[in-house]
Write a protein that holds these residues in place. Structure first.
Motif, mmCIF file in Angstrom:
data_model
loop_
_atom_site.group_PDB
_atom_site.id
_atom_site.type_symbol
_atom_site.label_atom_id
_atom_site.label_comp_id
_atom_site.label_asym_id
_atom_site.label_seq_id
_atom_site.Cartn_x
_atom_site.Cartn_y
_atom_site.Cartn_z
ATOM 1 N N MET A 110 -59.063 -65.471 -3.421
ATOM 2 C CA MET A 110 -58.569 -64.092 -3.545
ATOM 3 C C MET A 110 -57.273 -64.024 -4.365
ATOM 4 O O MET A 110 -56.762 -62.956 -4.633
ATOM 5 N N HIS A 111 -56.735 -65.183 -4.714
ATOM 6 C CA HIS A 111 -55.458 -65.231 -5.449
ATOM 7 C C HIS A 111 -55.647 -64.683 -6.853
ATOM 8 O O HIS A 111 -56.669 -64.924 -7.491
ATOM 9 N N TYR A 132 -65.263 -60.870 -7.227
ATOM 10 C CA TYR A 132 -66.659 -61.242 -7.504
ATOM 11 C C TYR A 132 -66.793 -62.051 -8.789
ATOM 12 O O TYR A 132 -67.656 -62.914 -8.911
ATOM 13 N N ARG A 133 -65.897 -61.826 -9.742
ATOM 14 C CA ARG A 133 -65.946 -62.664 -10.957
ATOM 15 C C ARG A 133 -65.577 -64.109 -10.642
ATOM 16 O O ARG A 133 -66.146 -65.048 -11.195
ATOM 17 N N ALA A 134 -64.590 -64.273 -9.745
ATOM 18 C CA ALA A 134 -64.197 -65.629 -9.330
ATOM 19 C C ALA A 134 -65.358 -66.313 -8.598
ATOM 20 O O ALA A 134 -65.617 -67.507 -8.789
ATOM 21 N N GLN A 140 -75.911 -53.276 -6.352
ATOM 22 C CA GLN A 140 -76.057 -53.398 -7.807
ATOM 23 C C GLN A 140 -75.073 -54.393 -8.408
ATOM 24 O O GLN A 140 -75.392 -55.096 -9.366
ATOM 25 N N THR A 141 -73.868 -54.456 -7.845
ATOM 26 C CA THR A 141 -72.886 -55.435 -8.347
ATOM 27 C C THR A 141 -73.420 -56.846 -8.171
ATOM 28 O O THR A 141 -73.311 -57.692 -9.067
ATOM 29 N N ALA A 142 -74.010 -57.111 -7.002
ATOM 30 C CA ALA A 142 -74.558 -58.449 -6.740
ATOM 31 C C ALA A 142 -75.696 -58.776 -7.706
ATOM 32 O O ALA A 142 -75.785 -59.893 -8.226
ATOM 33 N N ARG A 143 -76.548 -57.792 -7.971
ATOM 34 C CA ARG A 143 -77.638 -58.007 -8.945
ATOM 35 C C ARG A 143 -77.077 -58.370 -10.319
ATOM 36 O O ARG A 143 -77.572 -59.263 -11.000
ATOM 37 N N ARG A 144 -76.045 -57.655 -10.708
ATOM 38 C CA ARG A 144 -75.431 -57.911 -12.024
ATOM 39 C C ARG A 144 -74.815 -59.301 -12.092
ATOM 40 O O ARG A 144 -74.758 -59.913 -13.159
ATOM 41 N N CYS A 145 -74.326 -59.768 -10.949
ATOM 42 C CA CYS A 145 -73.654 -61.075 -10.929
ATOM 43 C C CYS A 145 -74.634 -62.242 -11.083
ATOM 44 O O CYS A 145 -74.240 -63.306 -11.566
ATOM 45 N N LEU A 180 -69.704 -62.807 -1.662
ATOM 46 C CA LEU A 180 -68.614 -62.160 -2.405
ATOM 47 C C LEU A 180 -69.102 -61.430 -3.665
ATOM 48 O O LEU A 180 -68.343 -60.693 -4.283
ATOM 49 N N PHE A 181 -70.366 -61.651 -4.059
ATOM 50 C CA PHE A 181 -70.913 -60.909 -5.204
ATOM 51 C C PHE A 181 -70.897 -59.399 -4.930
ATOM 52 O O PHE A 181 -70.940 -58.597 -5.859
ATOM 53 N N CYS A 182 -70.869 -59.016 -3.650
ATOM 54 C CA CYS A 182 -70.842 -57.588 -3.277
ATOM 55 C C CYS A 182 -69.416 -57.059 -3.158
ATOM 56 O O CYS A 182 -69.224 -55.892 -2.825
ATOM 57 N N HIS A 183 -68.427 -57.899 -3.364
ATOM 58 C CA HIS A 183 -67.033 -57.500 -3.138
ATOM 59 C C HIS A 183 -66.636 -56.345 -4.054
ATOM 60 O O HIS A 183 -67.081 -56.263 -5.194
ATOM 61 N N HIS A 184 -65.774 -55.469 -3.521
ATOM 62 C CA HIS A 184 -65.382 -54.279 -4.309
ATOM 63 C C HIS A 184 -64.405 -54.617 -5.431
ATOM 64 O O HIS A 184 -64.272 -53.868 -6.407
ATOM 65 N N ASP A 185 -63.711 -55.748 -5.311
ATOM 66 C CA ASP A 185 -62.692 -56.113 -6.310
ATOM 67 C C ASP A 185 -63.324 -56.983 -7.405
ATOM 68 O O ASP A 185 -63.808 -58.081 -7.128
#
Length: 212
Positions: free
Chosen positions: A18-19, A56-58, A84-89, A47-52
């Motif tokens: 999270m850093h 999710y990029r990390a 959808q964020t998780a799918r994109r990841c 974490l692929f579903c994380h709002h930040d």
């Protein structure tokens, strides 16, 4: 990270994830992949579903250190998630795996997922899948399959997809990629698509010439 040689706990490493500093994030992911593979992999996928976006990029980068262990979990997540964020990841995570393990052959199941990915209604998913196929096209394993999938997408009704797929093919120094682009140029009357095919062919020619 503390200065002694003891390995930090899983929870401490996920706090490092999270850093805001990407170096600290990457170091945490590397230690997780080396010491806590079974425990860390599902938590990273969560974490692929994380709002930040930073988180999710990390996590996407972190999955890249897990190599082939990540293949099936990523395919399952792509097939089942409603986020959808998780799918994109998912396709982006395959790009990261590929960067870290360029000589690892991708199984047919991954190729099928990427083929589905370029037919996704979400253009971010499509771009991730195309990027991954473009990388695989440059390798000796699955190169022909990747080029075939990209070539097939040139007959899509989606002009944006044709543009992106032709750009991916332009970076693959292989006669099959050249054949696909020539066919796109010869079989289309749409001036925009012809222009895309011509610019992709010109790029590929430069690439092939620089190899000789």
């Amino acid at each position: 990270m503390n200065g002694d040689s003891t390995i930090p706990s899983v929870d401490a490493l996920f706090e490092d994830l999270m850093h805001p500093n990407p170096r600290i994030q990457e170091e945490a992911c590397l230690i997780l992949s080396e010491n806590y593979r079974e425990e860390a992999l599902p938590r990273l996928l969560d974490l692929f579903c994380h709002h930040d976006p930073k988180v999710y990029r990390a996590a996407v980068k972190g999955i890249g250190f897990f190599g082939s262990d990540a293949f099936d979990p990523l395919i399952d997540l792509y097939a089942t998630t409603v986020n959808q964020t998780a799918r994109r990841c998912c396709p982006k995570a395959f790009v990261q795996v590929f960067k870290n393990f360029p000589d690892q052959p991708f199984p047919d199941s991954v190729m099928q997922m990427l083929e589905q990915g370029i037919e996704d209604s979400d253009m971010v998913v499509v771009q991730g899948a195309l990027m991954c196929l473009g990388q695989i096209g440059k390798q000796q394993f699955k190169s022909e399959e990747a080029i075939q999938i990209l070539a097939k997408s040139l007959s899509s009704q989606n002009v944006a997809l044709i543009f992106s797929a032709s750009q991916a093919l332009a970076d693959i120094p292989n006669p099959l990629a050249e054949d696909a682009l020539r066919s796109l140029q010869d079989n289309n009357t749409d001036p925009l698509i012809q222009e895309a095919a011509q610019s992709a062919l010109a790029r590929l020619q430069n690439l092939l010439n620089s190899k000789h």
